[in-house]
Design a protein around this motif. Structure first.
Motif, PDB file in Angstrom:
ATOM      1  N   ILE A  40      14.667 -27.767  -5.125  1.00 34.29           N
ATOM      2  CA  ILE A  40      15.455 -29.042  -5.723  1.00 34.29           C
ATOM      3  C   ILE A  40      14.424 -29.571  -6.803  1.00 34.29           C
ATOM      4  CG2 ILE A  40      16.832 -31.096  -5.207  1.00 34.29           C
ATOM      5  CD1 ILE A  40      16.910 -30.181  -2.354  1.00 34.29           C
ATOM      6  N   PRO A  41      15.095 -29.757  -8.097  1.00 39.62           N
ATOM      7  CA  PRO A  41      14.447 -30.451  -9.116  1.00 39.62           C
ATOM      8  C   PRO A  41      13.783 -31.896  -8.783  1.00 39.62           C
ATOM      9  CG  PRO A  41      16.277 -29.595  -9.998  1.00 39.62           C
ATOM     10  CD  PRO A  41      16.666 -29.470  -8.354  1.00 39.62           C
ATOM     11  N   LEU A  42      12.775 -32.165  -9.126  1.00 45.21           N
ATOM     12  CA  LEU A  42      12.129 -33.478  -8.798  1.00 45.21           C
ATOM     13  C   LEU A  42      13.043 -34.634  -9.379  1.00 45.21           C
ATOM     14  CD1 LEU A  42       8.496 -33.070 -10.053  1.00 45.21           C
ATOM     15  CD2 LEU A  42       9.187 -33.351  -7.625  1.00 45.21           C
ATOM     16  N   VAL A  43      13.695 -34.538 -10.531  1.00 45.18           N
ATOM     17  CA  VAL A  43      14.885 -35.320 -10.980  1.00 45.18           C
ATOM     18  C   VAL A  43      15.838 -34.415 -11.612  1.00 45.18           C
ATOM     19  CG1 VAL A  43      15.390 -37.175 -12.375  1.00 45.18           C
ATOM     20  CG2 VAL A  43      13.392 -37.071 -11.398  1.00 45.18           C
ATOM     21  N   SER A  44      17.130 -34.290 -11.127  1.00 48.40           N
ATOM     22  CA  SER A  44      18.115 -33.329 -11.489  1.00 48.40           C
ATOM     23  C   SER A  44      19.002 -33.673 -12.819  1.00 48.40           C
ATOM     24  CB  SER A  44      19.146 -33.288 -10.549  1.00 48.40           C
ATOM     25  OG  SER A  44      20.029 -34.329 -10.385  1.00 48.40           O
ATOM     26  N   ASP A  45      19.641 -33.141 -13.472  1.00 47.91           N
ATOM     27  CA  ASP A  45      20.581 -33.366 -14.580  1.00 47.91           C
ATOM     28  C   ASP A  45      21.631 -34.158 -13.815  1.00 47.91           C
ATOM     29  OD1 ASP A  45      19.342 -31.688 -16.425  1.00 47.91           O
ATOM     30  OD2 ASP A  45      20.524 -30.018 -15.700  1.00 47.91           O
ATOM     31  N   LEU A 153      12.346 -36.746 -21.497  1.00 51.04           N
ATOM     32  CA  LEU A 153      11.906 -37.615 -20.677  1.00 51.04           C
ATOM     33  C   LEU A 153      12.254 -36.923 -19.289  1.00 51.04           C
ATOM     34  CD1 LEU A 153      10.930 -40.419 -19.736  1.00 51.04           C
ATOM     35  CD2 LEU A 153      13.618 -41.295 -19.450  1.00 51.04           C
ATOM     36  N   LEU A 154      13.420 -36.257 -19.024  1.00 50.97           N
ATOM     37  CA  LEU A 154      13.470 -35.531 -17.721  1.00 50.97           C
ATOM     38  C   LEU A 154      12.557 -34.531 -17.587  1.00 50.97           C
ATOM     39  CD1 LEU A 154      15.702 -35.142 -15.463  1.00 50.97           C
ATOM     40  CD2 LEU A 154      16.965 -33.713 -16.917  1.00 50.97           C
ATOM     41  N   SER A 155      11.977 -33.892 -18.683  1.00 53.98           N
ATOM     42  CA  SER A 155      11.258 -32.776 -18.396  1.00 53.98           C
ATOM     43  C   SER A 155       9.900 -33.509 -18.090  1.00 53.98           C
ATOM     44  CB  SER A 155      10.889 -32.146 -19.874  1.00 53.98           C
ATOM     45  OG  SER A 155      12.072 -31.258 -20.259  1.00 53.98           O
ATOM     46  N   SER A 156       9.366 -34.526 -18.463  1.00 53.54           N
ATOM     47  CA  SER A 156       8.123 -35.003 -17.966  1.00 53.54           C
ATOM     48  C   SER A 156       8.469 -35.564 -16.504  1.00 53.54           C
ATOM     49  CB  SER A 156       8.061 -36.514 -18.900  1.00 53.54           C
ATOM     50  OG  SER A 156       7.800 -36.134 -20.274  1.00 53.54           O
ATOM     51  N   PHE A 157       9.570 -35.996 -16.154  1.00 52.57           N
ATOM     52  CA  PHE A 157       9.449 -36.266 -14.664  1.00 52.57           C
ATOM     53  C   PHE A 157       9.783 -35.262 -13.839  1.00 52.57           C
ATOM     54  CE2 PHE A 157      10.116 -40.858 -15.961  1.00 52.57           C
ATOM     55  CZ  PHE A 157       9.737 -41.449 -14.731  1.00 52.57           C
ATOM     56  N   ASN A 158       9.787 -34.032 -14.497  1.00 53.20           N
ATOM     57  CA  ASN A 158       9.935 -32.769 -13.831  1.00 53.20           C
ATOM     58  C   ASN A 158       8.683 -31.953 -13.798  1.00 53.20           C
ATOM     59  OD1 ASN A 158      12.770 -32.172 -12.271  1.00 53.20           O
ATOM     60  ND2 ASN A 158      13.569 -32.657 -14.162  1.00 53.20           N
ATOM     61  N   ASP A 159       7.682 -32.586 -14.611  1.00 49.14           N
ATOM     62  CA  ASP A 159       6.441 -31.970 -14.751  1.00 49.14           C
ATOM     63  C   ASP A 159       5.535 -32.480 -13.392  1.00 49.14           C
ATOM     64  OD1 ASP A 159       3.450 -31.726 -14.945  1.00 49.14           O
ATOM     65  OD2 ASP A 159       3.760 -31.515 -17.029  1.00 49.14           O
ATOM     66  N   GLN A 160       5.442 -31.749 -12.225  1.00 48.89           N
ATOM     67  CA  GLN A 160       5.034 -32.270 -10.930  1.00 48.89           C
ATOM     68  C   GLN A 160       3.450 -33.212 -11.202  1.00 48.89           C
ATOM     69  OE1 GLN A 160       5.930 -30.493  -7.602  1.00 48.89           O
ATOM     70  NE2 GLN A 160       5.243 -32.637  -7.119  1.00 48.89           N
ATOM     71  N   SER A 161       2.648 -32.779 -12.115  1.00 52.80           N
ATOM     72  CA  SER A 161       1.472 -33.477 -12.179  1.00 52.80           C
ATOM     73  C   SER A 161       1.802 -34.962 -12.843  1.00 52.80           C
ATOM     74  CB  SER A 161       0.496 -33.014 -12.871  1.00 52.80           C
ATOM     75  OG  SER A 161       0.676 -32.636 -14.255  1.00 52.80           O
ATOM     76  N   VAL A 162       2.787 -35.062 -13.813  1.00 54.08           N
ATOM     77  CA  VAL A 162       3.017 -36.297 -14.514  1.00 54.08           C
ATOM     78  C   VAL A 162       3.861 -37.297 -13.817  1.00 54.08           C
ATOM     79  CG1 VAL A 162       4.151 -37.280 -16.491  1.00 54.08           C
ATOM     80  CG2 VAL A 162       2.876 -35.096 -16.865  1.00 54.08           C
ATOM     81  N   SER A 163       4.818 -36.753 -13.073  1.00 61.55           N
ATOM     82  CA  SER A 163       5.723 -37.345 -12.008  1.00 61.55           C
ATOM     83  C   SER A 163       5.109 -37.850 -11.046  1.00 61.55           C
ATOM     84  CB  SER A 163       6.792 -36.340 -11.584  1.00 61.55           C
ATOM     85  OG  SER A 163       8.116 -37.053 -11.187  1.00 61.55           O
ATOM     86  N   ASP A 164       4.047 -37.064 -10.131  1.00 59.16           N
ATOM     87  CA  ASP A 164       3.380 -37.587  -9.185  1.00 59.16           C
ATOM     88  C   ASP A 164       2.298 -38.635  -9.668  1.00 59.16           C
ATOM     89  OD1 ASP A 164       4.540 -35.821  -7.395  1.00 59.16           O
ATOM     90  OD2 ASP A 164       2.996 -34.463  -7.123  1.00 59.16           O
ATOM     91  N   TYR A 165       1.842 -38.801 -10.940  1.00 56.92           N
ATOM     92  CA  TYR A 165       0.932 -39.628 -11.305  1.00 56.92           C
ATOM     93  C   TYR A 165       1.768 -41.226 -11.394  1.00 56.92           C
ATOM     94  CZ  TYR A 165      -3.623 -37.400 -11.972  1.00 56.92           C
ATOM     95  OH  TYR A 165      -4.702 -36.908 -11.772  1.00 56.92           O
ATOM     96  N   VAL A 166       2.783 -40.901 -11.744  1.00 60.93           N
ATOM     97  CA  VAL A 166       3.741 -42.199 -12.109  1.00 60.93           C
ATOM     98  C   VAL A 166       3.909 -42.540 -10.578  1.00 60.93           C
ATOM     99  CG1 VAL A 166       6.005 -42.770 -12.770  1.00 60.93           C
ATOM    100  CG2 VAL A 166       4.918 -41.494 -14.342  1.00 60.93           C
ATOM    101  N   VAL A 167       4.570 -41.758  -9.674  1.00 61.44           N
ATOM    102  CA  VAL A 167       4.562 -42.254  -8.501  1.00 61.44           C
ATOM    103  C   VAL A 167       3.422 -42.854  -7.667  1.00 61.44           C
ATOM    104  CG1 VAL A 167       5.079 -41.369  -6.061  1.00 61.44           C
ATOM    105  CG2 VAL A 167       6.376 -40.405  -7.712  1.00 61.44           C
ATOM    106  N   VAL A 168       2.308 -42.405  -7.817  1.00 62.98           N
ATOM    107  CA  VAL A 168       0.946 -42.910  -7.442  1.00 62.98           C
ATOM    108  C   VAL A 168       1.027 -44.394  -7.962  1.00 62.98           C
ATOM    109  CG1 VAL A 168      -1.488 -43.070  -7.446  1.00 62.98           C
ATOM    110  CG2 VAL A 168      -0.053 -40.840  -6.782  1.00 62.98           C
ATOM    111  N   TYR A 169       1.085 -44.447  -9.331  1.00 56.96           N
ATOM    112  CA  TYR A 169       1.000 -45.718  -9.872  1.00 56.96           C
ATOM    113  C   TYR A 169       1.851 -46.901  -9.473  1.00 56.96           C
ATOM    114  CZ  TYR A 169      -0.612 -49.528 -12.783  1.00 56.96           C
ATOM    115  OH  TYR A 169      -1.191 -50.618 -13.332  1.00 56.96           O
TER     116      TYR A 169
END
Length: 266
Positions: A40-45, A153-169
């Motif tokens: 499942i995508p981190l964030v879907s369409d 923006l959607l691609s950034s949130f589906n990039d695991q490393s970027v997306s997870d860094y945002v979640v951590v913050y």
């Protein structure tokens, strides 16, 4: 005597075998869940809200009835991966998406986000530890200033490393606010834990699910209003909602089903 020892030894071995078997089953279930989550995508369409109907059996009358209620207010849904981080990911994407065409609010939010690192450092969080997470968060806000296509923006949130860094913050901001306002939040924490212990165990670690207390804290920390529609097996055919903080005008609309958050659109 030897026979008794042998029987005891066999009993112990059977206990060990049963335990190993149970652990093997649990490990297999965990693997299956992880494989399903990864698919499942981190964030879907964005999807038509009617997709919810296919997720529940026709004979599941409680949910089939409740699904009809959100249709009165919403038309679309954007799903997030059910990995325990879904609230923070849904919050982050939904809010930045809403700011793509609202430059004034974007600048206000950027100022709050920029100052937030200093607030955490002043509370005792180590600057070196949180800096990379904050930088990634600010990079996404600055991306929004360039008014990119939504797909970027959607691609950034589906990039695991970027997306997870945002979640951590976002988890750190939630923890920071809870600890700053510990006198208030202490009354809502069970198990005799301090607010700091609660944050270390239930807020800061990745994959820990979020509840009312997390939502209240993050909404207040970033001055962002959130409306959550709660769809569960409670009585009645309607879906109840809560706004955080109470009385505010929500910018983010989330659907909560036990253990999971998705994004709603009118």
């Amino acid at each position: 005597m030897a026979d008794e020892q042998q029987e005891t030894s066999q009993g112990e071995m059977e206990g060990v075998n049963c335990l190993a078997y149970d652990e093997a089953i649990m490990a297999r279930q965990d693997r299956i869940q992880q494989e399903l989550a990864i698919s499942i995508p981190l964030v879907s369409d964005r999807q038509d809200l009617s997709v919810l109907q296919s997720e529940y059996a026709e004979e599941d009358t409680i949910y089939q009835l409740k699904i009809k209620d959100p249709h009165k207010k919403y038309s679309y849904i954007r799903k997030t991966r059910p990995d325990g981080n879904c609230f923070y990911r849904a919050f982050g994407f939904s809010h930045l998406e809403s700011l793509l065409d609202d430059g004034k609010e974007l600048q206000k939010f950027k100022a709050v986000a920029a100052k937030s690192k200093l607030d955490l450092v002043n509370q005792g969080f180590t600057e070196f530890t949180i800096e990379d997470f904050h930088n990634t968060f600010m990079d996404l806000i600055e991306l929004c200033e360039k008014q990119p296509a939504l797909g970027e923006l959607l691609s950034s949130f589906n990039d695991q490393s970027v997306s997870d860094y945002v979640v951590v913050y976002l988890r750190l901001l939630t923890s920071g606010y809870l600890q700053r306002e510990h006198a208030f939040f202490q009354h809502f924490i069970e198990g005799g834990r301090s607010v700091k212990e609660f944050c270390q165990q239930e807020v800061e670690p990745m994959s820990k699910e979020s509840d009312h207390i997390h939502i209240i804290a993050l909404a207040q920390a970033l001055n962002v209003s959130i409306l959550v529609e709660y769809m569960d097996r409670g009585e009645g055919g309607t879906v109840n909602h809560h706004i955080f903080p109470e009385g505010s005008e929500p910018r983010i609309f989330l659907l909560y089903r036990p253990g999971h958050y998705d994004i709603l659109y009118k």
